[in-house]
Every structure is written in C-alpha cells, then in structure tokens.
Design a protein around this motif. Structure first.
Motif, PDB file in Angstrom:
ATOM      1  N   THR A 149      11.449  18.818 -39.937  1.00 25.28           N
ATOM      2  CA  THR A 149      10.920  20.120 -39.525  1.00 25.28           C
ATOM      3  C   THR A 149       9.418  20.047 -39.262  1.00 25.28           C
ATOM      4  O   THR A 149       8.917  20.589 -38.258  1.00 25.28           O
ATOM      5  N   LEU A 150       8.683  19.361 -40.135  1.00 25.78           N
ATOM      6  CA  LEU A 150       7.238  19.236 -39.955  1.00 25.78           C
ATOM      7  C   LEU A 150       6.896  18.448 -38.688  1.00 25.78           C
ATOM      8  O   LEU A 150       6.028  18.854 -37.902  1.00 25.78           O
ATOM      9  N   LEU A 151       7.583  17.334 -38.492  1.00 26.78           N
ATOM     10  CA  LEU A 151       7.277  16.473 -37.340  1.00 26.78           C
ATOM     11  C   LEU A 151       7.617  17.162 -36.022  1.00 26.78           C
ATOM     12  O   LEU A 151       6.869  17.055 -35.040  1.00 26.78           O
ATOM     13  N   LEU A 152       8.737  17.869 -35.989  1.00 22.45           N
ATOM     14  CA  LEU A 152       9.136  18.540 -34.752  1.00 22.45           C
ATOM     15  C   LEU A 152       8.271  19.767 -34.480  1.00 22.45           C
ATOM     16  O   LEU A 152       7.913  20.041 -33.329  1.00 22.45           O
ATOM     17  N   SER A 153       7.918  20.515 -35.523  1.00 26.99           N
ATOM     18  CA  SER A 153       7.113  21.721 -35.325  1.00 26.99           C
ATOM     19  C   SER A 153       5.702  21.381 -34.867  1.00 26.99           C
ATOM     20  O   SER A 153       5.077  22.153 -34.124  1.00 26.99           O
ATOM     21  N   GLN A 154       5.183  20.231 -35.309  1.00 27.98           N
ATOM     22  CA  GLN A 154       3.849  19.810 -34.887  1.00 27.98           C
ATOM     23  C   GLN A 154       3.879  18.976 -33.604  1.00 27.98           C
ATOM     24  O   GLN A 154       2.836  18.529 -33.139  1.00 27.98           O
ATOM     25  N   LYS A 155       5.080  18.755 -33.084  1.00 25.64           N
ATOM     26  CA  LYS A 155       5.272  17.982 -31.858  1.00 25.64           C
ATOM     27  C   LYS A 155       4.706  16.568 -31.961  1.00 25.64           C
ATOM     28  O   LYS A 155       4.228  15.985 -30.990  1.00 25.64           O
ATOM     29  N   ILE A 156       4.787  16.014 -33.193  1.00 20.03           N
ATOM     30  CA  ILE A 156       4.395  14.621 -33.395  1.00 20.03           C
ATOM     31  C   ILE A 156       5.465  13.694 -32.850  1.00 20.03           C
ATOM     32  O   ILE A 156       5.172  12.637 -32.288  1.00 20.03           O
ATOM     33  N   LEU A 157       6.734  14.083 -33.008  1.00 16.86           N
ATOM     34  CA  LEU A 157       7.866  13.334 -32.482  1.00 16.86           C
ATOM     35  C   LEU A 157       8.787  14.304 -31.745  1.00 16.86           C
ATOM     36  O   LEU A 157       8.877  15.481 -32.110  1.00 16.86           O
ATOM     37  N   ASP A 158       9.468  13.783 -30.720  1.00 15.82           N
ATOM     38  CA  ASP A 158      10.520  14.595 -30.114  1.00 15.82           C
ATOM     39  C   ASP A 158      11.819  14.360 -30.877  1.00 15.82           C
ATOM     40  O   ASP A 158      11.894  13.502 -31.757  1.00 15.82           O
ATOM     41  N   LEU A 159      12.845  15.130 -30.558  1.00 12.76           N
ATOM     42  CA  LEU A 159      14.084  15.077 -31.333  1.00 12.76           C
ATOM     43  C   LEU A 159      14.748  13.707 -31.254  1.00 12.76           C
ATOM     44  O   LEU A 159      15.233  13.191 -32.265  1.00 12.76           O
ATOM     45  N   ASP A 160      14.759  13.084 -30.066  1.00 10.38           N
ATOM     46  CA  ASP A 160      15.402  11.775 -29.911  1.00 10.38           C
ATOM     47  C   ASP A 160      14.707  10.724 -30.767  1.00 10.38           C
ATOM     48  O   ASP A 160      15.356   9.924 -31.469  1.00 10.38           O
ATOM     49  N   THR A 161      13.369  10.705 -30.728  1.00 13.70           N
ATOM     50  CA  THR A 161      12.621   9.723 -31.511  1.00 13.70           C
ATOM     51  C   THR A 161      12.792   9.974 -33.003  1.00 13.70           C
ATOM     52  O   THR A 161      12.935   9.030 -33.788  1.00 13.70           O
ATOM     53  N   ALA A 162      12.787  11.249 -33.398  1.00 11.97           N
ATOM     54  CA  ALA A 162      12.931  11.585 -34.812  1.00 11.97           C
ATOM     55  C   ALA A 162      14.289  11.132 -35.350  1.00 11.97           C
ATOM     56  O   ALA A 162      14.374  10.527 -36.427  1.00 11.97           O
ATOM     57  N   MET A 163      15.358  11.406 -34.590  1.00 15.76           N
ATOM     58  CA  MET A 163      16.684  10.998 -35.056  1.00 15.76           C
ATOM     59  C   MET A 163      16.835   9.484 -35.036  1.00 15.76           C
ATOM     60  O   MET A 163      17.505   8.900 -35.890  1.00 15.76           O
ATOM     61  N   GLY A 164      16.190   8.809 -34.065  1.00 17.65           N
ATOM     62  CA  GLY A 164      16.205   7.349 -34.054  1.00 17.65           C
ATOM     63  C   GLY A 164      15.518   6.776 -35.278  1.00 17.65           C
ATOM     64  O   GLY A 164      15.965   5.767 -35.850  1.00 17.65           O
ATOM     65  N   THR A 165      14.428   7.422 -35.709  1.00 20.21           N
ATOM     66  CA  THR A 165      13.723   6.980 -36.914  1.00 20.21           C
ATOM     67  C   THR A 165      14.581   7.189 -38.149  1.00 20.21           C
ATOM     68  O   THR A 165      14.572   6.363 -39.069  1.00 20.21           O
ATOM     69  N   VAL A 166      15.329   8.295 -38.182  1.00 19.33           N
ATOM     70  CA  VAL A 166      16.235   8.544 -39.309  1.00 19.33           C
ATOM     71  C   VAL A 166      17.280   7.427 -39.407  1.00 19.33           C
ATOM     72  O   VAL A 166      17.578   6.918 -40.492  1.00 19.33           O
ATOM     73  N   VAL A 167      17.813   7.033 -38.258  1.00 18.27           N
ATOM     74  CA  VAL A 167      18.804   5.948 -38.240  1.00 18.27           C
ATOM     75  C   VAL A 167      18.186   4.649 -38.734  1.00 18.27           C
ATOM     76  O   VAL A 167      18.801   3.901 -39.515  1.00 18.27           O
ATOM     77  N   GLU A 168      16.959   4.358 -38.281  1.00 11.79           N
ATOM     78  CA  GLU A 168      16.277   3.139 -38.727  1.00 11.79           C
ATOM     79  C   GLU A 168      16.040   3.178 -40.235  1.00 11.79           C
ATOM     80  O   GLU A 168      16.160   2.164 -40.926  1.00 11.79           O
ATOM     81  N   GLY A 169      15.697   4.357 -40.737  1.00 11.49           N
ATOM     82  CA  GLY A 169      15.502   4.484 -42.179  1.00 11.49           C
ATOM     83  C   GLY A 169      16.778   4.271 -42.956  1.00 11.49           C
ATOM     84  O   GLY A 169      16.766   3.675 -44.047  1.00 11.49           O
ATOM     85  N   MET A 170      17.898   4.743 -42.395  1.00 15.67           N
ATOM     86  CA  MET A 170      19.185   4.530 -43.062  1.00 15.67           C
ATOM     87  C   MET A 170      19.528   3.046 -43.154  1.00 15.67           C
ATOM     88  O   MET A 170      20.174   2.607 -44.111  1.00 15.67           O
ATOM     89  N   LYS A 171      19.101   2.285 -42.156  1.00 20.37           N
ATOM     90  CA  LYS A 171      19.382   0.851 -42.181  1.00 20.37           C
ATOM     91  C   LYS A 171      18.726   0.179 -43.385  1.00 20.37           C
ATOM     92  O   LYS A 171      19.230  -0.816 -43.907  1.00 20.37           O
ATOM     93  N   GLU A 172      17.576   0.744 -43.823  1.00 21.01           N
ATOM     94  CA  GLU A 172      16.851   0.151 -44.935  1.00 21.01           C
ATOM     95  C   GLU A 172      17.597   0.290 -46.257  1.00 21.01           C
ATOM     96  O   GLU A 172      17.326  -0.459 -47.193  1.00 21.01           O
ATOM     97  N   VAL A 173      18.504   1.267 -46.352  1.00 14.43           N
ATOM     98  CA  VAL A 173      19.198   1.499 -47.622  1.00 14.43           C
ATOM     99  C   VAL A 173      20.637   0.993 -47.593  1.00 14.43           C
ATOM    100  O   VAL A 173      21.383   1.217 -48.552  1.00 14.43           O
ATOM    101  N   ILE A 174      21.015   0.309 -46.529  1.00 17.83           N
ATOM    102  CA  ILE A 174      22.380  -0.212 -46.465  1.00 17.83           C
ATOM    103  C   ILE A 174      22.612  -1.244 -47.567  1.00 17.83           C
ATOM    104  O   ILE A 174      23.641  -1.223 -48.263  1.00 17.83           O
ATOM    105  N   GLU A 175      21.639  -2.161 -47.738  1.00 14.35           N
ATOM    106  CA  GLU A 175      21.801  -3.192 -48.771  1.00 14.35           C
ATOM    107  C   GLU A 175      21.940  -2.585 -50.163  1.00 14.35           C
ATOM    108  O   GLU A 175      22.867  -2.951 -50.915  1.00 14.35           O
ATOM    109  N   PRO A 176      21.037  -1.639 -50.584  1.00 20.23           N
ATOM    110  CA  PRO A 176      21.234  -1.034 -51.902  1.00 20.23           C
ATOM    111  C   PRO A 176      22.574  -0.324 -52.046  1.00 20.23           C
ATOM    112  O   PRO A 176      23.184  -0.363 -53.120  1.00 20.23           O
TER     113      PRO A 176
END
Length: 275
Positions: free
Chosen positions: A156-183
């Motif tokens: 919400t913060l990133l999109l409201s401040q227009k730091i990231l667009d929705l596609d980039t934000a969701m792509g970052t979420v996916v990349e972050g999920m990859k970091e927790v696959i091993e745990p």
C-alpha cells in the motif's frame, strides 16, 4: 521459522504441559550463548572502532578490492539484483517502520486475542493477563496473519507513493517468496521427521540408551551445543541444522529430563544458538 520449529518439536508433549511455542521461544533467549557473545563482540568493535584478527584482514582486503574495482569500472552503474532498490528510489523511514510495526502489532495482538479466547474457553473466571493470553495464543497463526498484513501495508505504501507500479511490486513479492522456499521445505521435512520420531519412539529409545550409558540430564545442553556447531559448520545451513536437531532434541530433552521445562528450554536455546 524458529517458532514453527519449536512447535514441531513439542508436538508430542501432552496439552497443557508447556506454554505456547512463542513464549517458549522467548524463554530460550538467555541460553543462546554464541549469539549473545557475538553481540557483545559487535558492541566492542563499534565502541573501539577497531576490527580484530581475521575480520580485520577481511575488511582490509575488501577495501583494497573495492578501490581496485572502482578504478577499473569508473562510473559504471552497479549490478542491481531483483530485491535491490533502484538508486533513484526515495529512502523514507516510514516505508520500513510501518510494515514492521504492522507485523509486530498484528502478531502480538492476534496472539493476545486468540489467547484470551482460549483461556476463557477453558473455564477461567476473572481478568485474563497478557502473559496468560500469550501462553495460550496460537503463535503460528498470529505470525501468518502478521506477515500477511505487513506485506499488504508495504504494498500500500509503495503503490500510494508511486515508488513501484503494480507489476513491479507483485514481481518483487514473488522474488521475496523465493527466499523463503528453503526454510519452508526444511520446516516441512522437520514436521515429517518429528512425526516419524514420535511414531517410532526414537526419543524414548535414545533417552534410555543415554541414561543407561551414564549421560546425566545436565550434560544434554552442552552436548546439544557441540552437536549444533558441528552440524551447522558441516552443512552451512542454520535452517538445515534446526531441521535435523529439533525433532530429535525436543522429545529427547523432555524424556531425559522427566518433563522438566527448564531443561527443554535450555536445549532449545542451545540448538538455536548453535545453528
């Protein structure tokens, strides 16, 4: 992950004998000797402004390599990873404080609300204290809700401040999920291993063997620490070490200590500190 590991390791303990995994994990903090010593070392390094031994050699080498690379590459832009912010991204404290505050507040609030409900359902009459609620709250579920709300707050913060667009934000979420696959995989395997140990009575067998072999209960924490150091060094993975030891050490400490919560907490602290 630590709360999940503790929850897995205590799954075979009769209900009502132990506090919630979250409270039990907090109780291990004084027994994490290696991390505590490391924090003291960091404080000494910051206070004196000096590095020591191999760390000093590594810092000097890193500074030399950085200088050489800068001279060779000139003003070339650094290689930014998928999780690294763009150099033009505005750095605002609120973008970090709000998501982390949301996680902490939602987790503690969820545990307290769930714990109060559980305490009242057990027939308790009168005022429910915070510690009583935390002891009975479902910490794993609260952490899940807390992390979800924290992620939503960050988006919400990133999109409201227009730091990231929705596609980039969701792509970052996916990349972050990859970091927790091993745990997640390690935790799932730890659950499986814990179920096998509980079904086959491995902890009872090892406890009986150690008792007959003359190993006193008070020696188990030290042995657990040494074993954690060795496995962590050999595997190079703290999650792997916890996944191997928690399903074994938890039931073993409970059996060998005769249901002593202090010994169990001490051994958990040794695993977490040594991993």
């Amino acid at each position: 992950q630590q709360v999940g590991m503790v929850s897995t390791a205590t799954a075979g303990v009769p209900a009502g004998k132990l506090p919630s995994p979250f409270v039990l994990t907090l109780g291990t903090l004084p027994y994490r000797f290696f991390p505590l010593c490391l924090l003291a070392f960091v404080a000494a390094t910051v206070t004196t402004g000096r590095d020591f031994g191999p760390m000093r050699d590594a810092v000097v080498k890193s500074e030399r390599e950085t200088t050489t690379t800068t001279e060779d590459d000139g003003d070339a832009a650094p290689d930014m990873g998928a999780m690294e912010p763009s150099p033009s991204t505005p750095l605002r404290a609120v973008n970090a404080l709000v998501p982390f505050g949301t996680i902490i507040g939602a987790t503690l609030g969820g545990m307290i609300l769930d714990g109060r409900k559980a305490v009242k359902a057990s027939g308790h009459v009168g005022r429910v204290t915070v510690m009583q609620a935390l002891a009975k709250g479902d910490s794993v579920l609260a952490l899940l809700w807390g992390s979800t709300l924290g992620c939503a707050a960050a988006l919400t913060l990133l999109l409201s401040q227009k730091i990231l667009d929705l596609d980039t934000a969701m792509g970052t979420v996916v990349e972050g999920m990859k970091e927790v696959i091993e745990p997640i995989i390690v935790l799932a395997l730890a659950w499986a291993l814990g179920g096998i140990i509980q079904s086959t009575g491995t902890a009872s067998f090892i406890a009986a063997a150690l008792t007959s072999g003359g190993l006193p209960a008070w020696a188990l924490p030290a042995s657990t620490s040494i074993l954690s150091y060795v496995i962590s060094f050999a595997t190079g993975s703290s999650f792997g070490t916890m996944g191997i030891l928690f399903p074994l050490i938890g039931p073993l400490a409970w059996e060998l200590g005769g249901g002593d919560q202090r010994l169990l907490t001490h051994c958990f602290g040794c695993v977490l500190g040594g991993s």
